[in-house]
Motif scaffolding. Structure first.
Motif, PDB file in Angstrom:
ATOM      1  N   TYR A   1      -1.971 -20.216   7.835  1.00  0.00           N
ATOM      2  CA  TYR A   1      -1.991 -20.260   9.304  1.00  0.00           C
ATOM      3  C   TYR A   1      -2.061 -18.849   9.895  1.00  0.00           C
ATOM      4  CZ  TYR A   1      -0.710 -25.195   8.992  1.00  0.00           C
ATOM      5  OH  TYR A   1      -0.702 -26.547   8.718  1.00  0.00           O
ATOM      6  N   ILE A   2      -1.344 -17.911   9.280  1.00  0.00           N
ATOM      7  CA  ILE A   2      -1.358 -16.537   9.790  1.00  0.00           C
ATOM      8  C   ILE A   2      -2.735 -15.909   9.622  1.00  0.00           C
ATOM      9  CG2 ILE A   2      -0.417 -14.215   9.504  1.00  0.00           C
ATOM     10  CD1 ILE A   2       2.218 -15.552   8.590  1.00  0.00           C
ATOM     11  N   ALA A   3      -3.327 -16.053   8.436  1.00  0.00           N
ATOM     12  CA  ALA A   3      -4.647 -15.460   8.182  1.00  0.00           C
ATOM     13  C   ALA A   3      -5.683 -16.000   9.155  1.00  0.00           C
ATOM     14  CB  ALA A   3      -5.070 -15.733   6.742  1.00  0.00           C
TER      15      ALA A   3
ATOM     16  N   ILE B   1       8.212  -1.363   9.206  1.00  0.00           N
ATOM     17  CA  ILE B   1       8.735  -2.462   8.399  1.00  0.00           C
ATOM     18  C   ILE B   1       9.297  -3.518   9.350  1.00  0.00           C
ATOM     19  CG2 ILE B   1      10.299  -3.125   6.543  1.00  0.00           C
ATOM     20  CD1 ILE B   1      10.416  -0.179   5.738  1.00  0.00           C
ATOM     21  N   TYR B   2       8.849  -4.740   9.202  1.00  0.00           N
ATOM     22  CA  TYR B   2       9.247  -5.824  10.093  1.00  0.00           C
ATOM     23  C   TYR B   2       9.977  -6.911   9.312  1.00  0.00           C
ATOM     24  CZ  TYR B   2       5.530  -3.740  12.967  1.00  0.00           C
ATOM     25  OH  TYR B   2       4.722  -2.875  13.670  1.00  0.00           O
ATOM     26  N   TYR B   3      10.993  -7.458   9.934  1.00  0.00           N
ATOM     27  CA  TYR B   3      11.714  -8.602   9.360  1.00  0.00           C
ATOM     28  C   TYR B   3      11.300  -9.867  10.100  1.00  0.00           C
ATOM     29  CZ  TYR B   3      15.549 -11.824   8.332  1.00  0.00           C
ATOM     30  OH  TYR B   3      16.278 -12.929   7.958  1.00  0.00           O
ATOM     31  N   VAL B   4      11.054 -10.937   9.354  1.00  0.00           N
ATOM     32  CA  VAL B   4      10.718 -12.231   9.949  1.00  0.00           C
ATOM     33  C   VAL B   4      11.766 -13.251   9.527  1.00  0.00           C
ATOM     34  CG1 VAL B   4       9.077 -14.154   9.913  1.00  0.00           C
ATOM     35  CG2 VAL B   4       8.245 -11.812  10.151  1.00  0.00           C
TER      36      VAL B   4
ATOM     37  N   LEU C   1       7.116 -23.604  11.338  1.00  0.00           N
ATOM     38  CA  LEU C   1       7.658 -22.287  10.993  1.00  0.00           C
ATOM     39  C   LEU C   1       6.724 -21.184  11.477  1.00  0.00           C
ATOM     40  CD1 LEU C   1       9.980 -20.917   9.493  1.00  0.00           C
ATOM     41  CD2 LEU C   1       8.691 -21.198   7.379  1.00  0.00           C
ATOM     42  N   PHE C   2       5.429 -21.383  11.287  1.00  0.00           N
ATOM     43  CA  PHE C   2       4.435 -20.427  11.780  1.00  0.00           C
ATOM     44  C   PHE C   2       4.503 -20.325  13.305  1.00  0.00           C
ATOM     45  CE2 PHE C   2       0.213 -20.682  13.852  1.00  0.00           C
ATOM     46  CZ  PHE C   2      -0.137 -19.352  13.789  1.00  0.00           C
ATOM     47  N   LEU C   3       4.522 -21.467  13.986  1.00  0.00           N
ATOM     48  CA  LEU C   3       4.545 -21.462  15.454  1.00  0.00           C
ATOM     49  C   LEU C   3       5.785 -20.750  15.993  1.00  0.00           C
ATOM     50  CD1 LEU C   3       3.342 -25.109  16.250  1.00  0.00           C
ATOM     51  CD2 LEU C   3       2.023 -22.990  16.478  1.00  0.00           C
ATOM     52  N   ALA C   4       6.915 -20.939  15.322  1.00  0.00           N
ATOM     53  CA  ALA C   4       8.152 -20.298  15.771  1.00  0.00           C
ATOM     54  C   ALA C   4       8.061 -18.782  15.698  1.00  0.00           C
ATOM     55  CB  ALA C   4       9.331 -20.793  14.929  1.00  0.00           C
ATOM     56  N   ASN C   5       7.191 -18.275  14.815  1.00  0.00           N
ATOM     57  CA  ASN C   5       7.090 -16.825  14.620  1.00  0.00           C
ATOM     58  C   ASN C   5       5.829 -16.215  15.215  1.00  0.00           C
ATOM     59  OD1 ASN C   5       9.391 -15.630  12.951  1.00  0.00           O
ATOM     60  ND2 ASN C   5       8.944 -17.520  11.816  1.00  0.00           N
ATOM     61  N   VAL C   6       5.070 -16.981  16.002  1.00  0.00           N
ATOM     62  CA  VAL C   6       3.851 -16.433  16.620  1.00  0.00           C
ATOM     63  C   VAL C   6       4.155 -15.208  17.490  1.00  0.00           C
ATOM     64  CG1 VAL C   6       2.091 -16.904  18.382  1.00  0.00           C
ATOM     65  CG2 VAL C   6       2.367 -18.456  16.444  1.00  0.00           C
TER      66      VAL C   6
ATOM     67  N   ILE D   1       4.478 -12.373  15.165  1.00  0.00           N
ATOM     68  CA  ILE D   1       3.180 -12.043  14.570  1.00  0.00           C
ATOM     69  C   ILE D   1       2.351 -11.244  15.558  1.00  0.00           C
ATOM     70  CG2 ILE D   1       1.017 -13.016  13.681  1.00  0.00           C
ATOM     71  CD1 ILE D   1       2.751 -15.437  12.748  1.00  0.00           C
ATOM     72  N   ASP D   2       2.337 -11.677  16.821  1.00  0.00           N
ATOM     73  CA  ASP D   2       1.591 -10.935  17.852  1.00  0.00           C
ATOM     74  C   ASP D   2       2.104  -9.504  17.961  1.00  0.00           C
ATOM     75  OD1 ASP D   2      -0.047 -13.066  18.547  1.00  0.00           O
ATOM     76  OD2 ASP D   2       1.281 -13.768  20.129  1.00  0.00           O
ATOM     77  N   PHE D   3       3.404  -9.344  17.917  1.00  0.00           N
ATOM     78  CA  PHE D   3       3.993  -8.002  18.024  1.00  0.00           C
ATOM     79  C   PHE D   3       3.575  -7.128  16.851  1.00  0.00           C
ATOM     80  CE2 PHE D   3       7.411  -4.953  17.182  1.00  0.00           C
ATOM     81  CZ  PHE D   3       7.490  -4.318  18.412  1.00  0.00           C
ATOM     82  N   ILE D   4       3.608  -7.703  15.640  1.00  0.00           N
ATOM     83  CA  ILE D   4       3.243  -6.949  14.443  1.00  0.00           C
ATOM     84  C   ILE D   4       1.775  -6.540  14.496  1.00  0.00           C
ATOM     85  CG2 ILE D   4       2.918  -7.153  11.940  1.00  0.00           C
ATOM     86  CD1 ILE D   4       5.403  -9.049  11.987  1.00  0.00           C
ATOM     87  N   VAL D   5       0.920  -7.467  14.894  1.00  0.00           N
ATOM     88  CA  VAL D   5      -0.513  -7.206  14.936  1.00  0.00           C
ATOM     89  C   VAL D   5      -0.839  -6.098  15.944  1.00  0.00           C
ATOM     90  CG1 VAL D   5      -2.731  -8.196  15.650  1.00  0.00           C
ATOM     91  CG2 VAL D   5      -1.242  -9.465  14.104  1.00  0.00           C
ATOM     92  N   ASN D   6      -0.142  -6.084  17.059  1.00  0.00           N
ATOM     93  CA  ASN D   6      -0.490  -5.177  18.147  1.00  0.00           C
ATOM     94  C   ASN D   6       0.295  -3.888  18.175  1.00  0.00           C
ATOM     95  OD1 ASN D   6      -2.529  -6.871  19.466  1.00  0.00           O
ATOM     96  ND2 ASN D   6      -0.841  -8.257  19.906  1.00  0.00           N
TER      97      ASN D   6
END
Length: 368
Positions: A87-89, A285-288, A354-359, A362-367
């Motif tokens: 889902y992330i990819a 380094i990010y924690y999820v 689980l993916f949706l809860a961390n979107v 994910i947006d923060f990490i990508v940007n």
């Protein structure tokens, strides 16, 4: 064919190869300006099928695994469908599904350039953990990445390859097997590390070494996932509850170990981030968190559309996983009503939640 004709033909082939490679790079950059690739390390939560290609009993390349995957094909993913990393990819625009590195179809530059998973179901940070089921240790996964990186350097040149790696996301999901299959199931580690805290500290030292190894290879964005509420896994309830077949509630004494580990891990990652600022300010380094979202799905299951939270869909749902969940196993009528697919691994729906809860994360990490 004369010598000049041969040289002309070779020149044409090389030019075509370079143009194709440039097109591939342009395609990746056009899809996502901030992330060039997605490289994944860890265990069954992120292994899309590497264990299919090694000699281990811990695999899932047979029905009913993958029953809700495209074409209903069992790919080696330990679920009825996709994994969170798929889902992330797809979400970040790199590829629809993240392939396993050991799949021969992954052995081309375009696939390697946009990302693969090196993960191996059954692996962990503790060196003893992968030896239990003869799977790929995390250091070996880094060796595979190093070989991948060398191939890219040969095609792109060292500078372009380094720039590519700086924009890649490195994703690590491991630790659950260290507790579930190792520390709480086998006596060996408990003889050496007599308290959960001592073992947690031992694991975190290996986490640090693993992250340092990725940084040494040029990683700049590293994401590490915590562990779930392990006392809620059907496997753990079955093995450790005094009335497992009558009363199947989460065992908080085990989940509390997971919570403590996650807190220690976050503290350590924050410390590492501070240390790196002086000599590698671009490294992040990010924690999820996965503990919270999975606990929410279990505790507020009706809100998420789940009916069953303490047993898996496959077999009895109490103990079956890998070869014990097979084509002759009984299956629940609707996996989407279950949090767990087998006694350890979530269903595709739970993974998607689980993916949706961390979107947002994910947006923060990508940007950034």
């Amino acid at each position: 064919m004369g010598t000049s004709d041969t040289h002309l033909l070779l020149s044409s082939i090389m030019l075509t190869f370079i143009l194709c490679l440039s097109c591939s790079m342009a395609k990746v950059e056009a899809l996502n300006k901030n992330v060039s690739a997605f490289y994944v390390f860890g265990d069954s939560t992120v292994d899309p099928g590497n264990n299919n290609y090694i000699d281990t009993p811990f695999r899932s390349d047979f029905p009913p695994y993958g029953m809700d995957f495209s074409s209903h094909v069992p790919t080696g993913r330990f679920s009825n469908g996709k994994l969170p990393t798929d889902y992330i990819a797809s979400y970040i625009g790199l590829k629809e599904l993240l392939p396993p590195y050991l799949d021969p179809n992954s052995n081309n530059l375009e696939v390697l350039m946009t990302g693969v998973s090196f993960a191996s179901a059954g692996s962990g940070f503790d060196p003893l953990t992968p030896s239990i089921s003869n799977v790929i240790p995390l250091p070996k996964q880094v060796e595979y990445f190093r070989a991948c990186k060398q191939r890219l350097e040969g095609a792109l040149g060292k500078q372009r390859s380094e720039d590519h790696m700086k924009k890649a996301v490195f994703f690590i999901s491991a630790g659950t097997n260290d507790f579930v299959l190792n520390y709480f199931t086998l006596p060996m580690r408990r003889k050496t590390y007599t308290t959960p805290l001592a073992y947690q500290q031992f694991l975190i030292q290996h986490v640090k070494e693993f992250i340092q190894g990725l940084l040494a290879e040029g990683a700049q964005k590293i994401v590490i996932v915590g562990v779930p509420p392990i006392g809620c896994l059907p496997f753990m309830i079955t093995l450790n509850s005094p009335n497992a077949f009558l009363q199947r509630d989460c065992l908080d004494n085990y989940s509390s170990v997971a919570r403590d580990y996650n807190l220690l891990l976050q503290r350590e990652l924050n410390g590492m981030q501070s240390q790196f600022r002086s000599f590698n300010p671009d490294a992040k380094i990010y924690y999820v968190d996965i503990y919270g979202p999975i606990a929410d799905m279990i505790q507020a299951h009706e809100k998420f559309g789940f009916d069953e939270v303490n047993s898996g869909c496959c077999g009895s749902g109490y103990i079956e996983a890998s070869v014990l969940c097979n084509k002759i196993s009984n299956l629940c009528p609707d996996p989407s009503k279950y949090v767990f697919w087998d006694s350890i691994h979530p269903t595709e729906k739970a993974y998607h939640n689980l993916f949706l809860a961390n979107v947002p994360k994910i947006d923060f990490i990508v940007n950034n």
